[in-house]
Motif scaffolding. Sequence first.
Motif, mmCIF file in Angstrom:
data_model
loop_
_atom_site.group_PDB
_atom_site.id
_atom_site.type_symbol
_atom_site.label_atom_id
_atom_site.label_comp_id
_atom_site.label_asym_id
_atom_site.label_seq_id
_atom_site.Cartn_x
_atom_site.Cartn_y
_atom_site.Cartn_z
ATOM 1 N N ARG A 1 -18.688 -6.261 128.202
ATOM 2 C CA ARG A 1 -18.391 -7.022 129.416
ATOM 3 C C ARG A 1 -16.902 -7.335 129.557
ATOM 4 O O ARG A 1 -16.391 -7.447 130.660
ATOM 5 C CB ARG A 1 -19.207 -8.313 129.417
ATOM 6 C CG ARG A 1 -20.720 -8.079 129.429
ATOM 7 C CD ARG A 1 -21.161 -7.397 130.720
ATOM 8 N NE ARG A 1 -20.768 -8.174 131.877
ATOM 9 C CZ ARG A 1 -21.438 -9.231 132.339
ATOM 10 N NH1 ARG A 1 -22.559 -9.625 131.736
ATOM 11 N NH2 ARG A 1 -21.022 -9.890 133.401
ATOM 12 N N PHE A 2 -16.235 -7.524 128.447
ATOM 13 C CA PHE A 2 -14.791 -7.762 128.455
ATOM 14 C C PHE A 2 -14.173 -6.942 127.323
ATOM 15 O O PHE A 2 -14.803 -6.714 126.293
ATOM 16 C CB PHE A 2 -14.465 -9.248 128.237
ATOM 17 C CG PHE A 2 -14.995 -10.154 129.307
ATOM 18 C CD1 PHE A 2 -14.245 -10.423 130.437
ATOM 19 C CD2 PHE A 2 -16.249 -10.736 129.182
ATOM 20 C CE1 PHE A 2 -14.731 -11.259 131.429
ATOM 21 C CE2 PHE A 2 -16.750 -11.578 130.163
ATOM 22 C CZ PHE A 2 -15.988 -11.841 131.299
ATOM 23 N N LYS A 3 -12.940 -6.512 127.534
ATOM 24 C CA LYS A 3 -12.275 -5.753 126.472
ATOM 25 C C LYS A 3 -10.766 -5.839 126.617
ATOM 26 O O LYS A 3 -10.242 -6.204 127.682
ATOM 27 C CB LYS A 3 -12.723 -4.298 126.483
ATOM 28 C CG LYS A 3 -12.403 -3.530 127.751
ATOM 29 C CD LYS A 3 -12.948 -2.114 127.626
ATOM 30 C CE LYS A 3 -12.617 -1.279 128.835
ATOM 31 N NZ LYS A 3 -13.066 0.112 128.688
ATOM 32 N N LYS A 4 -10.104 -5.523 125.508
ATOM 33 C CA LYS A 4 -8.641 -5.532 125.462
ATOM 34 C C LYS A 4 -8.078 -6.859 125.969
ATOM 35 O O LYS A 4 -7.134 -6.899 126.764
ATOM 36 C CB LYS A 4 -8.073 -4.349 126.249
ATOM 37 C CG LYS A 4 -8.478 -3.008 125.651
ATOM 38 C CD LYS A 4 -7.853 -1.834 126.370
ATOM 39 C CE LYS A 4 -8.272 -0.527 125.714
ATOM 40 N NZ LYS A 4 -7.708 0.665 126.367
ATOM 41 N N ILE A 5 -8.691 -7.935 125.505
ATOM 42 C CA ILE A 5 -8.222 -9.266 125.865
ATOM 43 C C ILE A 5 -7.471 -9.861 124.686
ATOM 44 O O ILE A 5 -7.523 -9.348 123.566
ATOM 45 C CB ILE A 5 -9.394 -10.184 126.276
ATOM 46 C CG1 ILE A 5 -10.370 -10.353 125.103
ATOM 47 C CG2 ILE A 5 -10.103 -9.629 127.495
ATOM 48 C CD1 ILE A 5 -11.485 -11.346 125.368
ATOM 49 N N GLY A 6 -6.774 -10.963 124.912
ATOM 50 C CA GLY A 6 -6.070 -11.646 123.841
ATOM 51 C C GLY A 6 -6.966 -12.667 123.163
ATOM 52 O O GLY A 6 -8.008 -13.068 123.698
ATOM 53 N N ALA A 7 -6.552 -13.118 121.991
ATOM 54 C CA ALA A 7 -7.343 -14.090 121.234
ATOM 55 C C ALA A 7 -7.556 -15.377 122.017
ATOM 56 O O ALA A 7 -8.621 -16.006 121.932
ATOM 57 C CB ALA A 7 -6.653 -14.385 119.903
#
Length: 486
Positions: free
Chosen positions: A457-463
């Motif tokens: 559902r989400f990817k390549k996001i920051g911590a």
Amino acid sequence: MYKIIPIKKMIKKLTLFMSLFFCSSAFAQYDIAVTINGLTCDDELLLANHFGDKQYLRDTSECKNGVFHFTGKEKLKTGVYLVVLPKKNYFEILVSTDENQMKYAFTTDTTLSPKITTSKGSKENELFFEFNKLAVEQGILGSQLKKSYDAETDETVKKELSEQLKNISTLVSAKRSAIAKSNPTLFIGTLYLAMEEVKAIELEQNINKEEARKNQYLWMREHYWDNVTMSEDGLMLSPVFHNKLKDYFDNYMIPVPDSAIAMADVLINRIEKGGSKEQYKYTIHYLLRYFEESKFMCMDKALWHMAKNYYCAGKAFWADSSYVAKMCEESNKMEPTLCDILAPEMSMPDTSFTKRISMQAIDKPVTVLVFWDINCGHCKKEMPIIKAMYDSMTNEHFEIYAVYTQGDWEGWKKRLAEEKYDFINVANAFGDDKFREYYNIRTTPQIFVLDKDKKIRFKKIGAHDIANTIQFLLEEQGVVEPEKKE
């Protein structure tokens, strides 16, 4: 005395002259004559053309008796061109394949004032310069009125000035519309029609405002291109088509991959039916780059769609085969981790190297995948944030599955012990898991967030974004109540 030439010899010479004349005429397909008062043959002019949002050099001038000439063996393509002076200032002209490009002649001076710029041998340019003259005159008047408006303190006077400014805009638009309407078969008619914005329908009064605005938006999205002639290649040699394309996707696209894909396909299909190969080619290329550079989450799905359904499907007739092959190879790597697709299974050993842990077996509404390396500089900044988030949140509804991507097993174990990472930690110690291939891991850290069905559902996001995405998915899946907004 006149020299008498025998009739046969005269006919022979005349035949030779006519032959040379027609050969010369056939050789040159365009001859654009430009007279610039204030310049001499020691100067040089350039001829350029628009293409999308850029300009490209097309020709350099030759000068004879103070007149600059652009000549060529093939007719110039229809479009908007620029005659560029030595100081890089320029004026625009229209070129049409339907006109005799051997008769184009323009006169102006180094000020390039529309008041004195004239055209001969081209109805397109006579209309073009006539409109430009009006637009500049009204623009000067508008600037004067704007200064008066800004300096005025009396609200009644300001209202009158505002009305005058509006009238100027209306006058210029009406003139352009009149030219378009009166000259539908000329390029200038097509160009000016494309510049007209489609007027939105009025908001419906018998339904709530939100629904009315939605209907208005959907109508505008469907009719946005009504004034664009999709059989005219010449629009590509102008800024108009590019600007409309950018505005359409910037302002009418819902930033969700499936919606963006549907919008792109409808437009491309419409252009294909219209028949302009140049519009078709430009739109596909533009959207490929547009989706590639998009900052919206998961928009790489739209990029993948463009590659698979146009380039890899053989519809990008202009593209080099090696370029297409490389693009298809990259799109294949993207496919396993597109949003809303089931995340590829991973089953790797933990620090004991005796127990395998399956990612798919995690029985939580949300799973966070973290690919990291103990020597990665960015990981050293992100992993403490992830640990703090994990320790501070109630993790009964989510789990972190952290994959160490390198091979320093002892260093990895030592780091885990020192930092006390209490979430699931695994590594490809036996080298039998294809996580790097499936998840296209080239850099670290990489973070993916999965829902209860293990769909990405989400990817390549920051911590820092993990907590919000977890909360969003928990609320969406009805696991927790939505947080109250202050």
